[in-house]
Design a protein around this motif. Structure first.
Motif, mmCIF file in Angstrom:
data_model
loop_
_atom_site.group_PDB
_atom_site.id
_atom_site.type_symbol
_atom_site.label_atom_id
_atom_site.label_comp_id
_atom_site.label_asym_id
_atom_site.label_seq_id
_atom_site.Cartn_x
_atom_site.Cartn_y
_atom_site.Cartn_z
ATOM 1 N N SER A 23 9.611 17.671 -10.632
ATOM 2 C CA SER A 23 9.631 16.425 -11.400
ATOM 3 C C SER A 23 10.674 15.450 -10.835
ATOM 4 C CB SER A 23 9.889 16.694 -12.873
ATOM 5 O OG SER A 23 11.150 17.299 -13.048
ATOM 6 N N MET A 24 11.798 15.957 -10.324
ATOM 7 C CA MET A 24 12.804 15.071 -9.725
ATOM 8 C C MET A 24 12.276 14.451 -8.435
ATOM 9 S SD MET A 24 15.589 13.508 -9.912
ATOM 10 C CE MET A 24 16.328 14.251 -11.317
ATOM 11 N N ILE A 25 11.530 15.211 -7.657
ATOM 12 C CA ILE A 25 10.909 14.660 -6.449
ATOM 13 C C ILE A 25 9.928 13.556 -6.845
ATOM 14 C CG2 ILE A 25 9.361 15.188 -4.524
ATOM 15 C CD1 ILE A 25 10.702 17.943 -4.400
ATOM 16 N N GLY A 26 9.196 13.752 -7.940
ATOM 17 C CA GLY A 26 8.285 12.713 -8.424
ATOM 18 C C GLY A 26 9.007 11.446 -8.814
ATOM 19 N N VAL A 27 10.147 11.587 -9.475
ATOM 20 C CA VAL A 27 10.935 10.409 -9.862
ATOM 21 C C VAL A 27 11.440 9.682 -8.623
ATOM 22 C CG1 VAL A 27 13.072 9.670 -10.991
ATOM 23 C CG2 VAL A 27 11.594 11.328 -12.102
ATOM 24 N N ILE A 28 11.917 10.432 -7.643
ATOM 25 C CA ILE A 28 12.427 9.820 -6.406
ATOM 26 C C ILE A 28 11.305 9.075 -5.685
ATOM 27 C CG2 ILE A 28 13.342 10.353 -4.111
ATOM 28 C CD1 ILE A 28 14.926 12.645 -5.476
ATOM 29 N N LEU A 29 10.120 9.661 -5.627
ATOM 30 C CA LEU A 29 8.997 8.981 -4.971
ATOM 31 C C LEU A 29 8.588 7.720 -5.732
ATOM 32 C CD1 LEU A 29 6.746 11.970 -3.858
ATOM 33 C CD2 LEU A 29 8.140 10.481 -2.424
ATOM 34 N N MET A 30 8.613 7.765 -7.063
ATOM 35 C CA MET A 30 8.273 6.561 -7.830
ATOM 36 C C MET A 30 9.295 5.453 -7.612
ATOM 37 S SD MET A 30 6.561 7.840 -11.405
ATOM 38 C CE MET A 30 7.813 9.004 -11.906
ATOM 39 N N ILE A 31 10.570 5.799 -7.547
ATOM 40 C CA ILE A 31 11.610 4.788 -7.271
ATOM 41 C C ILE A 31 11.411 4.201 -5.881
ATOM 42 C CG2 ILE A 31 14.085 4.466 -6.887
ATOM 43 C CD1 ILE A 31 14.526 6.537 -9.146
ATOM 44 N N GLY A 85 0.818 -1.212 0.000
ATOM 45 C CA GLY A 85 0.000 0.000 0.000
ATOM 46 C C GLY A 85 0.850 1.260 0.000
ATOM 47 N N LEU A 86 1.900 1.255 0.799
ATOM 48 C CA LEU A 86 2.815 2.394 0.828
ATOM 49 C C LEU A 86 3.483 2.575 -0.531
ATOM 50 C CD1 LEU A 86 4.455 4.590 2.355
ATOM 51 C CD2 LEU A 86 6.092 2.776 2.896
ATOM 52 N N GLY A 87 3.899 1.488 -1.147
ATOM 53 C CA GLY A 87 4.540 1.558 -2.451
ATOM 54 C C GLY A 87 3.614 2.108 -3.519
ATOM 55 N N ILE A 88 2.359 1.662 -3.489
ATOM 56 C CA ILE A 88 1.397 2.165 -4.465
ATOM 57 C C ILE A 88 1.148 3.652 -4.245
ATOM 58 C CG2 ILE A 88 -1.022 2.016 -5.206
ATOM 59 C CD1 ILE A 88 -0.807 -1.026 -4.689
ATOM 60 N N ALA A 89 1.022 4.057 -2.983
ATOM 61 C CA ALA A 89 0.804 5.478 -2.686
ATOM 62 C C ALA A 89 1.981 6.327 -3.170
ATOM 63 C CB ALA A 89 0.578 5.663 -1.190
ATOM 64 N N LEU A 90 3.194 5.857 -2.931
ATOM 65 C CA LEU A 90 4.363 6.606 -3.383
ATOM 66 C C LEU A 90 4.417 6.684 -4.909
ATOM 67 C CD1 LEU A 90 7.158 5.350 -0.950
ATOM 68 C CD2 LEU A 90 6.078 7.599 -0.993
ATOM 69 N N LEU A 91 4.064 5.584 -5.571
ATOM 70 C CA LEU A 91 4.029 5.602 -7.033
ATOM 71 C C LEU A 91 3.021 6.615 -7.563
ATOM 72 C CD1 LEU A 91 4.279 1.835 -8.048
ATOM 73 C CD2 LEU A 91 5.826 3.665 -8.698
ATOM 74 N N VAL A 92 1.839 6.636 -6.982
ATOM 75 C CA VAL A 92 0.793 7.541 -7.452
ATOM 76 C C VAL A 92 1.192 9.001 -7.210
ATOM 77 C CG1 VAL A 92 -1.585 8.301 -7.015
ATOM 78 C CG2 VAL A 92 -1.075 5.868 -7.238
ATOM 79 N N ILE A 93 1.663 9.301 -6.000
ATOM 80 C CA ILE A 93 2.070 10.674 -5.690
ATOM 81 C C ILE A 93 3.238 11.101 -6.585
ATOM 82 C CG2 ILE A 93 3.031 12.172 -3.903
ATOM 83 C CD1 ILE A 93 1.455 10.434 -1.869
ATOM 84 N N GLY A 94 4.199 10.215 -6.769
ATOM 85 C CA GLY A 94 5.329 10.526 -7.632
ATOM 86 C C GLY A 94 4.922 10.754 -9.080
ATOM 87 N N ALA A 95 3.990 9.929 -9.570
ATOM 88 C CA ALA A 95 3.524 10.096 -10.952
ATOM 89 C C ALA A 95 2.769 11.410 -11.115
ATOM 90 C CB ALA A 95 2.634 8.918 -11.351
ATOM 91 N N ILE A 96 1.981 11.780 -10.127
ATOM 92 C CA ILE A 96 1.274 13.061 -10.193
ATOM 93 C C ILE A 96 2.268 14.211 -10.228
ATOM 94 C CG2 ILE A 96 -0.212 14.638 -8.887
ATOM 95 C CD1 ILE A 96 -1.771 12.131 -7.964
ATOM 96 N N LEU A 97 3.269 14.154 -9.359
ATOM 97 C CA LEU A 97 4.265 15.227 -9.343
ATOM 98 C C LEU A 97 5.063 15.281 -10.641
ATOM 99 C CD1 LEU A 97 5.666 15.055 -5.701
ATOM 100 C CD2 LEU A 97 4.132 16.764 -6.669
ATOM 101 N N TYR A 98 5.365 14.125 -11.214
ATOM 102 C CA TYR A 98 6.198 14.089 -12.414
ATOM 103 C C TYR A 98 5.417 14.487 -13.672
ATOM 104 C CZ TYR A 98 9.528 12.439 -15.889
ATOM 105 O OH TYR A 98 10.400 12.377 -16.941
ATOM 106 N N PHE A 99 4.209 13.942 -13.827
ATOM 107 C CA PHE A 99 3.484 14.131 -15.073
ATOM 108 C C PHE A 99 2.487 15.287 -15.056
ATOM 109 C CE2 PHE A 99 4.583 9.542 -15.232
ATOM 110 C CZ PHE A 99 5.360 9.581 -16.364
ATOM 111 N N ALA A 100 1.926 15.632 -13.894
ATOM 112 C CA ALA A 100 0.806 16.570 -13.877
ATOM 113 C C ALA A 100 1.130 17.949 -13.319
ATOM 114 C CB ALA A 100 -0.353 15.963 -13.098
#
Length: 83
Positions: free
Chosen positions: A30-38, A4-19
């Motif tokens: 966008s770099m913070i989004g990439v770090i959160l997705m990783i 659940g934590l991993g999915i949340a980090l992926l979603v938040i990171g994708a929002i920061l990176y793409f939107a």
């Protein structure tokens, strides 16, 4: 547990990176989004590895049956090794 934590980090990171197109001085959103997705991918992978490790730890049971020569009764012995 960490899926659940991993999915949340992926979603938040994708929002920061793409939107998100806003910028803060000296900080790349966008770099913070990439770090959160990783981090999200790592959390999911570690969760799967932890679950696989828990499955490999089994319980070994040894059962022996013998006959008492004096009384003729059957004797059963069970040993449990939880590893």
């Amino acid at each position: 547990m960490y899926i659940g934590l991993g999915i949340a980090l992926l979603v938040i990171g994708a929002i920061l990176y793409f939107a998100v197109t806003a910028s803060i001085g000296g900080i790349s959103i966008s770099m913070i989004g990439v770090i959160l997705m990783i981090g999200g991918v790592l959390a999911i992978v570690l969760s799967f590895l932890q679950q696989a490790g828990n499955r490999s730890r089994g319980i070994t049971t040894t059962r022996e049956t013998s006959v008492d020569p004096g009384s003729g009764s059957r004797i059963e012995r069970t040993d449990v090794d939880p590893h």
